[in-house]
Design a protein around this motif. Structure first.
Motif, PDB file in Angstrom:
ATOM      1  N   PRO A 202      17.504 -18.731  42.671  1.00 57.41           N
ATOM      2  CA  PRO A 202      18.230 -17.694  42.374  1.00 57.41           C
ATOM      3  C   PRO A 202      17.859 -16.169  42.755  1.00 57.41           C
ATOM      4  CG  PRO A 202      17.947 -18.899  40.412  1.00 57.41           C
ATOM      5  CD  PRO A 202      17.020 -19.511  41.290  1.00 57.41           C
ATOM      6  N   ASN A 203      16.605 -16.155  43.274  1.00 59.87           N
ATOM      7  CA  ASN A 203      16.206 -14.901  43.974  1.00 59.87           C
ATOM      8  C   ASN A 203      16.022 -15.155  45.477  1.00 59.87           C
ATOM      9  OD1 ASN A 203      15.641 -12.927  42.016  1.00 59.87           O
ATOM     10  ND2 ASN A 203      13.994 -14.076  41.078  1.00 59.87           N
ATOM     11  N   ASP A 208      20.019 -10.236  43.913  1.00 61.12           N
ATOM     12  CA  ASP A 208      20.494 -11.195  43.041  1.00 61.12           C
ATOM     13  C   ASP A 208      20.447 -10.399  41.827  1.00 61.12           C
ATOM     14  OD1 ASP A 208      20.584 -13.382  45.025  1.00 61.12           O
ATOM     15  OD2 ASP A 208      18.437 -12.539  45.189  1.00 61.12           O
ATOM     16  N   PRO A 211      22.378 -12.444  35.525  1.00 60.96           N
ATOM     17  CA  PRO A 211      22.407 -13.700  35.316  1.00 60.96           C
ATOM     18  C   PRO A 211      22.833 -14.186  33.994  1.00 60.96           C
ATOM     19  CG  PRO A 211      20.392 -12.910  34.841  1.00 60.96           C
ATOM     20  CD  PRO A 211      21.072 -11.761  35.480  1.00 60.96           C
ATOM     21  N   PHE A 222      24.928 -16.536  38.516  1.00 66.02           N
ATOM     22  CA  PHE A 222      24.355 -15.297  38.701  1.00 66.02           C
ATOM     23  C   PHE A 222      25.515 -14.501  39.754  1.00 66.02           C
ATOM     24  CE2 PHE A 222      21.918 -17.935  40.872  1.00 66.02           C
ATOM     25  CZ  PHE A 222      22.041 -17.579  42.407  1.00 66.02           C
ATOM     26  N   SER A 224      25.418 -12.551  43.708  1.00 71.97           N
ATOM     27  CA  SER A 224      24.419 -12.190  44.847  1.00 71.97           C
ATOM     28  C   SER A 224      25.213 -11.822  46.083  1.00 71.97           C
ATOM     29  CB  SER A 224      23.867 -13.522  45.208  1.00 71.97           C
ATOM     30  OG  SER A 224      22.961 -13.457  46.321  1.00 71.97           O
ATOM     31  N   TYR A 236      27.170 -17.606  42.187  1.00 76.17           N
ATOM     32  CA  TYR A 236      26.368 -18.669  42.739  1.00 76.17           C
ATOM     33  C   TYR A 236      25.870 -19.416  41.262  1.00 76.17           C
ATOM     34  CZ  TYR A 236      26.166 -16.878  47.407  1.00 76.17           C
ATOM     35  OH  TYR A 236      26.553 -16.372  48.634  1.00 76.17           O
ATOM     36  N   TYR A 237      25.251 -20.602  41.405  1.00 75.87           N
ATOM     37  CA  TYR A 237      24.424 -21.022  40.322  1.00 75.87           C
ATOM     38  C   TYR A 237      23.394 -22.185  40.899  1.00 75.87           C
ATOM     39  CZ  TYR A 237      26.496 -25.932  41.108  1.00 75.87           C
ATOM     40  OH  TYR A 237      26.764 -27.171  41.649  1.00 75.87           O
ATOM     41  N   ALA A 250      20.135 -22.206  45.332  1.00 80.66           N
ATOM     42  CA  ALA A 250      21.480 -21.547  44.894  1.00 80.66           C
ATOM     43  C   ALA A 250      22.690 -22.165  45.409  1.00 80.66           C
ATOM     44  CB  ALA A 250      21.485 -20.131  45.222  1.00 80.66           C
TER      45      ALA A 250
END
Length: 299
Positions: A202-203, A208, A211, A222, A224, A236-237, A250
């Protein structure tokens, strides 16, 4: 567009719609094309306006929508309800004090126990996260979550919660320098402890933010600005097999994204729908959109 604004909200009715739902199915088909939340059957046309409407979430039972809208020169938090998840949301009302103030109040999150988390610049010009509880006499005075979560000069927002494999409450949220570009990151705080950077996909080196996590803590959604998207920021997930390991890479949700801005994808507790903010065609301004998915059938 003119909306009905109420200075009071019914505590009794609101308590009723915060009840939890039954356990949902684990497997799902793909996401259906997002629709403007006002296009749901019976939905009020006063939810989305030509101004900025978004950063929304729903109650655990999916019957209450909370979001921020830019009105009267600042962001306020509004609420709209429905009687079943097959219907649209009714006319919104502005939450009363002490939730809304003359400051900017935004990005609300409802949790079990009648707790409302939201961001506000009432104390820190860069926004901190606060929590209030709904009781018989209305909303309690919001409490700042303090230095374990909030960072002076940073915009802290959009908390989402789950219980990990050890029974601890984990809050996942985003934080970035106010006005900064490319520096948003996703953090976690365990049992209210000091925030740490969330490990895994996720980062990134991009921004980003905002969430939301499934109730088992195994999937995170989240927005991004990373490369490969369709627009300014996309949805994204990422997934994992248990809460003790980091999230995997991601994955771009192109079917929920657009060439316009797309942000704060909030998954429902039962996993059947998602609320997100977007300026895609069909929006009056940045609006609130609704995406659903069906339970998978067969093997």
């Amino acid at each position: 567009m003119k909306r009905h604004i109420s200075k009071t909200a019914s505590a009794v009715g609101f308590l009723a719609v915060l009840s939890a739902t039954a356990v949902g199915a684990k497997n799902w088909d793909g996401w259906n094309i997002p629709v403007n939340v006002e296009s749901l059957p019976g939905s009020s046309t006063a939810i989305n306006t030509p101004s900025i409407d978004g950063c929304a979430s729903t109650s655990p039972d999916g019957l209450t929508l909370l979001y921020n809208s830019f009105s009267n020169g600042n962001f306020d938090i509004f609420m709209a309800t429905r009687s079943s998840t097959s219907e649209g949301f009714g006319a919104p009302v502005r939450l009363p004090a002490p939730i809304n103030t003359s400051a900017n109040d935004s990005c609300p999150t409802l949790t079990p126990g009648h707790r409302l988390y939201f961001s506000s610049n009432r104390d820190d010009p860069s926004y901190d996260i606060y929590v209030s509880k709904l009781g018989p006499n209305g909303w309690s005075q919001p409490q700042n979550l303090g230095p374990n979560v909030n960072t002076p000069g940073w915009l802290d927002e959009s908390p989402s919660f789950y219980e990990d494999d050890e029974g601890r409450e984990v809050m996942i949220f985003s934080s970035r320098q106010n006005g900064g570009a490319g520096d948003g990151n996703i953090y976690q705080s365990i049992n209210g402890g000091p925030k740490t950077l969330l490990a895994g996909g996720p980062n990134s080196s991009a921004s980003d933010n905002r969430p939301s996590v499934t109730r088992n803590g195994l999937t995170i959604f989240f927005d991004s600005t990373r490369t490969g998207g369709l627009g300014a920021n996309d949805i994204y997930y990422a997934t994992r097999s248990n809460t003790s390991e980091p999230f995997g890479p991601a994955i771009h949700l192109s079917e929920l994204s657009s060439v316009s801005t797309n942000s704060r994808p909030v998954i429902s507790k039962d996993g059947s729908f998602m609320i997100l903010s977007s300026g895609r065609p069909g929006s009056e301004g940045p609006d609130i959109w609704y995406a659903s998915r069906d339970k998978a059938t067969g093997n």
